[in-house]
Design an enzyme around this catalytic site. Sequence first.
Site, PDB file in Angstrom:
ATOM      1  N   GLU A  13       0.891  -1.173   0.000  1.00 22.30           N
ATOM      2  CA  GLU A  13       0.000   0.000   0.000  1.00 22.30           C
ATOM      3  C   GLU A  13       0.921   1.212   0.000  1.00 22.30           C
ATOM      4  O   GLU A  13       1.389   1.647   1.049  1.00 22.30           O
ATOM      5  CB  GLU A  13      -0.899  -0.015   1.255  1.00 22.30           C
ATOM      6  CG  GLU A  13      -1.836  -1.205   1.328  1.00 22.30           C
ATOM      7  CD  GLU A  13      -3.054  -1.072   0.415  1.00 22.30           C
ATOM      8  OE1 GLU A  13      -3.305   0.045  -0.092  1.00 22.30           O
ATOM      9  OE2 GLU A  13      -3.738  -2.082   0.204  1.00 22.30           O
ATOM     10  N   CYS A  39      -2.234   9.483   2.332  1.00 18.79           N
ATOM     11  CA  CYS A  39      -1.699   8.901   1.089  1.00 18.79           C
ATOM     12  C   CYS A  39      -2.573   9.237  -0.116  1.00 18.79           C
ATOM     13  O   CYS A  39      -2.075   9.343  -1.225  1.00 18.79           O
ATOM     14  CB  CYS A  39      -1.569   7.398   1.236  1.00 18.79           C
ATOM     15  SG  CYS A  39      -3.095   6.627   1.769  1.00 18.79           S
TER      16      CYS A  39
HETATM   17  P1  NAD Z   1       8.143   4.491   5.519  1.00 17.85           P
HETATM   18  O1  NAD Z   1       8.420   3.804   4.257  1.00 17.85           O
HETATM   19  O2  NAD Z   1       9.139   5.430   6.059  1.00 17.85           O
HETATM   20  O3  NAD Z   1       7.818   3.460   6.716  1.00 17.85           O
HETATM   21  C1  NAD Z   1       6.783   2.509   6.701  1.00 17.85           C
HETATM   22  C2  NAD Z   1       7.136   1.346   7.616  1.00 17.85           C
HETATM   23  O4  NAD Z   1       8.309   0.695   7.156  1.00 17.85           O
HETATM   24  C3  NAD Z   1       7.416   1.759   9.064  1.00 17.85           C
HETATM   25  O5  NAD Z   1       6.837   0.808   9.937  1.00 17.85           O
HETATM   26  C4  NAD Z   1       8.934   1.730   9.116  1.00 17.85           C
HETATM   27  O6  NAD Z   1       9.454   1.521  10.407  1.00 17.85           O
HETATM   28  C5  NAD Z   1       9.228   0.557   8.226  1.00 17.85           C
HETATM   29  N1  NAD Z   1      10.619   0.579   7.748  1.00 17.85           N
HETATM   30  C6  NAD Z   1      11.405   1.666   7.552  1.00 17.85           C
HETATM   31  N2  NAD Z   1      12.616   1.292   7.093  1.00 17.85           N
HETATM   32  C7  NAD Z   1      12.594  -0.052   6.991  1.00 17.85           C
HETATM   33  C8  NAD Z   1      13.550  -1.029   6.572  1.00 17.85           C
HETATM   34  N3  NAD Z   1      14.783  -0.684   6.158  1.00 17.85           N
HETATM   35  N4  NAD Z   1      13.188  -2.320   6.577  1.00 17.85           N
HETATM   36  C9  NAD Z   1      11.945  -2.696   6.963  1.00 17.85           C
HETATM   37  N5  NAD Z   1      11.007  -1.821   7.393  1.00 17.85           N
HETATM   38  C10 NAD Z   1      11.321  -0.515   7.412  1.00 17.85           C
HETATM   39  O7  NAD Z   1       6.774   5.185   5.227  1.00 17.85           O
HETATM   40  P2  NAD Z   1       6.190   6.411   5.979  1.00 17.85           P
HETATM   41  O8  NAD Z   1       7.084   7.591   5.792  1.00 17.85           O
HETATM   42  O9  NAD Z   1       5.829   6.009   7.370  1.00 17.85           O
HETATM   43  O10 NAD Z   1       4.837   6.654   5.137  1.00 17.85           O
HETATM   44  C11 NAD Z   1       4.732   7.608   4.141  1.00 17.85           C
HETATM   45  C12 NAD Z   1       4.420   6.999   2.826  1.00 17.85           C
HETATM   46  O11 NAD Z   1       3.424   5.998   2.975  1.00 17.85           O
HETATM   47  C13 NAD Z   1       3.835   7.976   1.814  1.00 17.85           C
HETATM   48  O12 NAD Z   1       4.405   7.737   0.561  1.00 17.85           O
HETATM   49  C14 NAD Z   1       2.369   7.634   1.802  1.00 17.85           C
HETATM   50  O13 NAD Z   1       1.709   7.969   0.617  1.00 17.85           O
HETATM   51  C15 NAD Z   1       2.402   6.173   2.017  1.00 17.85           C
HETATM   52  N6  NAD Z   1       1.149   5.713   2.594  1.00 17.85           N
HETATM   53  C16 NAD Z   1       0.379   4.873   1.866  1.00 17.85           C
HETATM   54  C17 NAD Z   1      -0.837   4.473   2.385  1.00 17.85           C
HETATM   55  C18 NAD Z   1      -1.742   3.544   1.646  1.00 17.85           C
HETATM   56  O14 NAD Z   1      -2.672   3.047   2.271  1.00 17.85           O
HETATM   57  N7  NAD Z   1      -1.517   3.277   0.374  1.00 17.85           N
HETATM   58  C19 NAD Z   1      -1.249   4.915   3.633  1.00 17.85           C
HETATM   59  C20 NAD Z   1      -0.410   5.763   4.352  1.00 17.85           C
HETATM   60  C21 NAD Z   1       0.796   6.150   3.817  1.00 17.85           C
END
Ligand code: NAD
Length: 462
Positions: free
Chosen positions: A219, A253
Site C-alpha cells: 500500500e 496517502c
Molecule cells: P516508511 O516507508 O518510512 O515506513 C513505513 C514502515 O516501514 C514503518 O513501519 C517503518 O518503520 C518501516 N521501515 C522503515 N525502514 C525499513 C527497513 N529498512 N526495513 C523494513 N522496514 C522498514 O513510510 P512512511 O514515511 O511512514 O509513510 C509515508 C508513505 O506511505 C507515503 O508515501 C504515503 O503515501 C504512504 N502511505 C500509503 C498508504 C496507503 O494506504 N496506500 C497509507 C499511508 C501512507
Amino acid sequence: MDETSTTSPGDKVCDLFRGAREHFASGATLPLEVRLEGLGRLESAVLEQSDAILAALADDLGKPLLEAWLAEVHFVLSEIRLFRRKLRAWAKPRRVSSPFFVWPARSEIRREPFGTVLVAAPWNYPFQLSLGPLVAALAGGNTVVLKPSELAPATAGILEDLVANVFEPGQVSVVVGGAEIGEALLQQDFDFLFYTGGERVGRLYAEAAARRLAPVVLELGGKSPCLIAEDADLDLVARRLVAAKWFNAGQTCIAPDFVLVPETRRGALVARVVAELEKAYGKGVPVDLAAVVNEAHYQRLLGLVSGEVVQVGEDDPVRRILAPRVLPNTDWDDVSMREEIFGPILPVIGYESLEGVLDRLRKRPDPLALYVFSRDHETLEAIAGAVRSGSVCFNDAMKQAVNLNLPFGGVGASGMGRYRGRAGFETFTWTRAVTRRFWVKDPFLTLPPYGKKGEWMRRWMK
Ligand code: NAD
C-alpha cells in the site's frame, strides 16, 4: 540490568516470529468462534481505551479530535463491527458445479489463512493503518506480527498495550522499532507480508517476499492529481478540496496532491480556495490543523515551496504547525511536482487543453487516487478511462476511501493488493479448491483401454 536489554533486535524478532508460527501451527486461530471472540475483545478494548488512543494521536501528530475520532478510532470500530457481522458469511465455503465427466462430485471453494503474517504500518494514520490490516488478518485466521511506525511512538505504545491485553502473545504481537527492527523482520519466514508506506521501503518488502515466494501487499503512495474540468462549480470544488487536502495536514496517502485547472479559471479557483482556507483556519496559527510529524518532514515541506505562494495564517515551528500554503501558479517542473507532497501545501497548475493534460498524466507513475470535477458524466468517465489510478472519486476527494464496502489499494507505482472489509478478508486468505467424490461406480473414468471413447468424446464434447 533488566533481562530484555541483553536481547538483540534480531533475537527478539526471531522469538516473536517463532511464537506466532507455533501458535498458528497449533490450529488455535482456525475456528470462526475464536476469530469472532478476538474481534469482540478488540472492539471492547478500543472503546475502553479510546481516551488514551486519542491522546496518543494528539501527542504524535497533534490530530484534532474530529479527525482522530473519525479517521482512526471510529473507522477501526466500524471495520471490526463489519467483520463481526459478516465473517461467517464471507468464510462460508462456496459451492460450485462440477463438469459432468467427474459426476457424481461436489466442488467448493474454501478460504484458508496464509499462516503467520507481517503487518508494517506508517505514521500518518498510525492507529487505523495498523489495526485495519490486523483485523482482516485475524478474521482470516492468521497469526500476526504487527510493526507500527517508530515515528508515531505514543500510538505504537498504545498498540503494544492494547494487543497484549486482548490477545495471546502468539496470536498477535507488536514489535516497536525503526529500520533495524524492520530489517530483522524481513529476515523471517513470514507466509504473507502486508506493507503500508513509502516506495523505497516497499521495495525491500517486495524483495523479501520474492526471496521466499510469499505473497505481498504493498500500500504505497504517490502524487494523486485533482483535475478540474471547464464546467465545474468552483465554489463547491474549493470547499471539498480544502476539506480533503488539509485533513491531517495533508499527510494522507490519497490526499489531492496537486490541482489541474483550466488556465482561464485558475485565478478564480485560487481565490476561492484561499477564501475557504481563511474561513477554516483563520489568520493566526491554525487551530484545527494537525502537526507535521517531525522536524525532518517540516523542513522537507518548506523546501517544496518555491515561486509564488499564498500562505493562510501563521506557522508554529515549535509545534510543527505548518500554515496552509497554495502555490497558485505552479509549473510541471517545479520542485513541488518532483515528489509526493504529503503535507499542507497545494500546487495549482493551469492547463490549456484537456488532451494535453491527460497526455502528461498518462506519462507519470500511476497514482493511488484520481479526482475529477465536472458536471458532465461523459467527461468524468472519459478522464477516468484515460488515466489509471488505484481509485477514483468524482466531484470530491478522498470519499472513495472512507467506504468499507469499497476495496482500497493502488496500481503500478502506487502499490498492489486490496483490503478493507470483504476485500481484506479475501486478501488475507487463499482460495482452496476442494472436490469430493463418492463411493459409487464411476459413470465415466479416463482409465485405459480407451477404445472408441476418444472419438465419442470428440463428437459430443465440442
Ligand atoms: P516508511 O516507508 O518510512 O515506513 C513505513 C514502515 O516501514 C514503518 O513501519 C517503518 O518503520 C518501516 N521501515 C522503515 N525502514 C525499513 C527497513 N529498512 N526495513 C523494513 N522496514 C522498514 O513510510 P512512511 O514515511 O511512514 O509513510 C509515508 C508513505 O506511505 C507515503 O508515501 C504515503 O503515501 C504512504 N502511505 C500509503 C498508504 C496507503 O494506504 N496506500 C497509507 C499511508 C501512507
